[in-house]
Write an enzyme that holds these catalytic residues in place. Structure first.
Site: not given
Length: 236
Positions: A30, A26, A61-62, A13
């Site tokens: 990742h 973002r 998370n979709w 996380d």
């Protein structure tokens, strides 16, 4: 370093917040997170951890922006393609926990290919929790038992565990969550009954092998009693 856990599960996380702190997108967070995952997998293998489970993509998370979801899957396919040879060389078997059929075709193809290629590896199992939900996993197990016509008295913990995605693997000894959040987020709900937890404020991209060792070392000060007293544990 003291006792090495047999099974470590990690909630990775903080990628987005890591990126925001640096004025990045973002997706950059990742990307950095995949490098952290690579280093942690390698270090777990070196330390002798037998099972490592990484919470990679939950069913929830979709709901994230479509572009971010697309990037996450692109990073996953790139990571697996790049690391296939390394996984085989290190004797690491890849497994997926979750609904693999609900993921994009390209992702399914790469996952199934790497799982086939690493099927004979026996030194460590790397579980990727993908399109995963702990509650869904429990419901799926119950439905499987019902579909088999299993008698109520035959539904034991062992029989139920055999229907989970983690069938054949030990429950996690240690669950790690990065970024300062203090919740499970629908992760391994059945399997974590007696897991030890380690929470750290470190964002996932900064979670180095050294941070991993800190988490493992924290177990040395804990007494895992599994419902028994300390005196009983000393006698066993």
């Amino acid at each position: 370093m003291h006792t090495i856990p047999t099974h470590i599960a990690i909630i990775m996380d903080g990628n987005g917040r890591w990126a925001k702190q640096r004025g990045l997108k973002r997706t950059d967070g990742h990307k950095a997170g995949t490098e952290a995952a690579r280093a942690v997998v390698t270090r777990c293998r070196e330390l002798g951890v037998r099972h490592l489970t990484l919470y990679t993509f939950s069913k929830e998370n979709w709901a994230r922006p479509k572009e971010e979801v697309k990037t996450l899957f692109e990073l996953l396919t790139t990571f697996l393609t790049r690391e296939e040879k390394s996984l085989k060389e290190q004797g690491i078997r890849l497994r997926v926990l979750g609904d693999i059929d609900g993921m994009p075709l390209a992702v399914r193809q790469v996952l199934k290919h790497v799982m086939r290629q690493t099927k004979a590896c026996t030194d460590m199992t790397l579980n990727l929790a993908l399109n995963y939900s702990g509650r869904d996993e429990i419901l799926r197990a119950a439905r499987n038992l019902a579909a088999k016509g299993t008698a109520p008295e035959a539904i034991t913990e062992e029989a139920f565990a055999a229907e989970l995605w983690t069938a054949g693997q030990p429950d996690p000894d240690l669950i790690i969550r990065t970024s300062g959040e203090l919740r499970l987020s629908n992760y391994l709900l059945f399997q974590c009954a007696y897991s030890e937890f380690y929470f750290t404020d470190v964002y996932w991209p900064d979670f180095s092998p050294e941070e991993l060792e800190k988490a493992i070392d924290s177990l040395s000060a804990r007494e895992r009693r599994f419902g028994r007293t300390g005196d009983q544990m000393a006698e066993s």
